[in-house]
Design a protein around this motif. Structure first.
Motif, PDB file in Angstrom:
ATOM      1  N   ASP A 137       0.957  -0.685  -0.178  1.00 23.08           N
ATOM      2  CA  ASP A 137      -0.154  -0.041   0.162  1.00 23.08           C
ATOM      3  C   ASP A 137       0.592   1.052   0.508  1.00 23.08           C
ATOM      4  N   SER A 138       2.519   1.134   0.502  1.00 19.61           N
ATOM      5  CA  SER A 138       2.986   2.080   0.825  1.00 19.61           C
ATOM      6  C   SER A 138       3.344   2.998  -0.801  1.00 19.61           C
ATOM      7  N   TRP A 139       2.953   1.986  -2.078  1.00 19.57           N
ATOM      8  CA  TRP A 139       3.088   3.266  -3.502  1.00 19.57           C
ATOM      9  C   TRP A 139       2.190   4.250  -3.698  1.00 19.57           C
ATOM     10  N   GLN A 140       0.931   3.721  -2.402  1.00 15.78           N
ATOM     11  CA  GLN A 140      -0.543   4.819  -2.703  1.00 15.78           C
ATOM     12  C   GLN A 140      -0.544   6.006  -1.543  1.00 15.78           C
ATOM     13  N   ASP A 141       0.735   6.012  -0.685  1.00 18.73           N
ATOM     14  CA  ASP A 141       0.533   6.957   0.849  1.00 18.73           C
ATOM     15  C   ASP A 141       1.795   7.692   0.375  1.00 18.73           C
ATOM     16  N   ARG A 142       1.437   9.353  -0.170  1.00 19.95           N
ATOM     17  CA  ARG A 142       2.817  10.033  -0.518  1.00 19.95           C
ATOM     18  C   ARG A 142       3.558  10.844   0.766  1.00 19.95           C
ATOM     19  N   ASP A 143       2.663  10.487   2.235  1.00 16.32           N
ATOM     20  CA  ASP A 143       3.055  10.138   3.320  1.00 16.32           C
ATOM     21  C   ASP A 143       4.496   9.375   3.184  1.00 16.32           C
ATOM     22  N   TRP A 144       4.913   8.203   2.966  1.00 14.04           N
ATOM     23  CA  TRP A 144       5.350   7.004   3.325  1.00 14.04           C
ATOM     24  C   TRP A 144       7.039   7.697   1.949  1.00 14.04           C
ATOM     25  N   GLU A 145       5.966   7.678   0.519  1.00 11.97           N
ATOM     26  CA  GLU A 145       7.330   8.002  -0.377  1.00 11.97           C
ATOM     27  C   GLU A 145       8.063   9.755   0.500  1.00 11.97           C
ATOM     28  N   THR A 146       7.412  10.655   1.054  1.00 12.65           N
ATOM     29  CA  THR A 146       8.008  11.319   1.675  1.00 12.65           C
ATOM     30  C   THR A 146       8.905  11.212   2.231  1.00 12.65           C
ATOM     31  N   ARG A 147       8.394  10.731   3.363  1.00 12.43           N
ATOM     32  CA  ARG A 147       9.811  10.118   5.271  1.00 12.43           C
ATOM     33  C   ARG A 147      10.581   9.364   3.840  1.00 12.43           C
ATOM     34  N   THR A 148      10.297   8.267   3.914  1.00 16.58           N
ATOM     35  CA  THR A 148      11.658   8.082   2.013  1.00 16.58           C
ATOM     36  C   THR A 148      12.643   8.544   1.609  1.00 16.58           C
ATOM     37  N   HIS A 149      12.115   9.593   0.383  1.00 15.33           N
ATOM     38  CA  HIS A 149      13.275  10.741   0.307  1.00 15.33           C
ATOM     39  C   HIS A 149      14.109  11.491   1.131  1.00 15.33           C
ATOM     40  N   ARG A 150      13.554  11.914   2.229  1.00 17.98           N
ATOM     41  CA  ARG A 150      14.258  12.352   3.222  1.00 17.98           C
ATOM     42  C   ARG A 150      14.967  11.486   3.877  1.00 17.98           C
ATOM     43  N   TYR A 151      14.367  10.234   4.754  1.00 12.45           N
ATOM     44  CA  TYR A 151      15.106   8.887   5.393  1.00 12.45           C
ATOM     45  C   TYR A 151      17.229   9.026   4.342  1.00 12.45           C
ATOM     46  N   TYR A 152      16.204   8.727   2.827  1.00 15.39           N
ATOM     47  CA  TYR A 152      17.686   8.410   1.824  1.00 15.39           C
ATOM     48  C   TYR A 152      18.921   9.567   1.262  1.00 15.39           C
ATOM     49  N   GLY A 153      18.169  11.275   1.865  1.00 19.30           N
ATOM     50  CA  GLY A 153      18.979  12.511   1.403  1.00 19.30           C
ATOM     51  C   GLY A 153      18.306  12.594   0.020  1.00 19.30           C
ATOM     52  N   THR A 154      17.253  12.127  -0.633  1.00 19.76           N
ATOM     53  CA  THR A 154      16.772  12.324  -1.748  1.00 19.76           C
ATOM     54  C   THR A 154      16.250  13.545  -2.776  1.00 19.76           C
ATOM     55  N   PRO A 155      15.949  13.957  -3.413  1.00 20.49           N
ATOM     56  CA  PRO A 155      15.196  14.802  -4.341  1.00 20.49           C
ATOM     57  C   PRO A 155      14.203  13.423  -4.576  1.00 20.49           C
ATOM     58  N   MET A 156      12.446  14.676  -4.030  1.00 25.78           N
ATOM     59  CA  MET A 156      11.117  13.675  -4.047  1.00 25.78           C
ATOM     60  C   MET A 156      11.508  13.460  -5.509  1.00 25.78           C
ATOM     61  N   TYR A 157      10.428  12.181  -6.467  1.00 27.93           N
ATOM     62  CA  TYR A 157      11.076  12.597  -7.836  1.00 27.93           C
ATOM     63  C   TYR A 157       9.745  12.792  -8.178  1.00 27.93           C
ATOM     64  N   TRP A 158       8.490  13.796  -7.579  1.00 34.85           N
ATOM     65  CA  TRP A 158       7.652  14.425  -8.397  1.00 34.85           C
ATOM     66  C   TRP A 158       7.991  15.602  -8.555  1.00 34.85           C
ATOM     67  N   GLU A 159       8.691  15.969  -7.624  1.00 38.30           N
ATOM     68  CA  GLU A 159       9.274  17.333  -7.345  1.00 38.30           C
ATOM     69  C   GLU A 159      10.141  18.236  -8.609  1.00 38.30           C
ATOM     70  N   GLY A 160      10.691  17.457  -9.092  1.00 41.07           N
ATOM     71  CA  GLY A 160      11.057  17.559 -10.384  1.00 41.07           C
ATOM     72  C   GLY A 160      12.528  16.302 -11.212  1.00 41.07           C
ATOM     73  N   ARG A 161      13.089  16.597 -10.900  1.00 44.32           N
ATOM     74  CA  ARG A 161      14.129  15.314 -12.175  1.00 44.32           C
ATOM     75  C   ARG A 161      14.978  14.122 -11.092  1.00 44.32           C
ATOM     76  N   GLY A 162      13.766  13.662 -10.207  1.00 44.72           N
ATOM     77  CA  GLY A 162      14.558  13.057  -9.030  1.00 44.72           C
ATOM     78  C   GLY A 162      14.739  11.304  -9.570  1.00 44.72           C
ATOM     79  N   GLY A 163      13.681  11.510 -10.914  1.00 38.50           N
ATOM     80  CA  GLY A 163      14.177  10.334 -11.781  1.00 38.50           C
ATOM     81  C   GLY A 163      14.186  10.723 -12.975  1.00 38.50           C
ATOM     82  N   LEU A 164      14.079   9.701 -13.704  1.00 35.29           N
ATOM     83  CA  LEU A 164      14.453   9.641 -15.253  1.00 35.29           C
ATOM     84  C   LEU A 164      12.846   9.563 -16.100  1.00 35.29           C
ATOM     85  N   GLY A 165      12.981  10.677 -17.228  1.00 33.86           N
ATOM     86  CA  GLY A 165      11.383  11.214 -17.382  1.00 33.86           C
ATOM     87  C   GLY A 165      11.266  12.461 -17.921  1.00 33.86           C
TER      88      GLY A 165
END
Length: 126
Positions: free
Chosen positions: A98-126
């Motif tokens: 269910d985590s894939w549908q939980d933006r709070d989990w995604e935010t915590r995960t990106h902050r935990y690893y110190g990476t940009p959030m893919y939905w806010e820019g170039r955090g992923g390819l595309g």
């Protein structure tokens, strides 16, 4: 030849070729391999690489989604390099289907690893 080096002169690569590519920590130690990718359906960006590590002969291994931005392809290793440690993977925010549908989990995960959030820019390819 590592799967991720199947087409060394191309900028693009098939996700099929990424599966099984080794992941190395900052110290050069192998910490696992890419099992599969998670792609944002709307933007087309790679959001996460699901890493597999541990176990014996394919049994008992664990899967951990890590932000795609936490990986850098290293041609000298024919694999991906990351600053993430095995212990960080084990201590990461708990994951469920269910985590894939939980933006709070995604935010915590990106902050935990110190990476940009893919939905806010170039955090992923595309």
């Amino acid at each position: 030849m590592a799967r991720a080096t199947a087409h060394p002169d191309h900028q693009c690569i098939s996700s099929e070729d990424i599966q099984g590519t080794e992941v190395y920590g900052a110290d050069g130690k192998n910490i696992g391999e890419i099992d599969h990718l998670i792609i944002d359906k709307v933007s087309g960006r790679v959001a996460y690489a699901v890493m597999s590590f541990g176990g014996f002969v394919g049994l008992g291994h664990s899967h951990y989604p890590i932000p795609w931005a936490a990986l850098t392809y290293d041609t000298s290793l024919s694999g991906f390099r990351t600053n993430i440690t095995e212990q960080q993977l084990r201590d990461a925010p708990e994951f469920s289907d269910d985590s894939w549908q939980d933006r709070d989990w995604e935010t915590r995960t990106h902050r935990y690893y110190g990476t940009p959030m893919y939905w806010e820019g170039r955090g992923g390819l595309g």
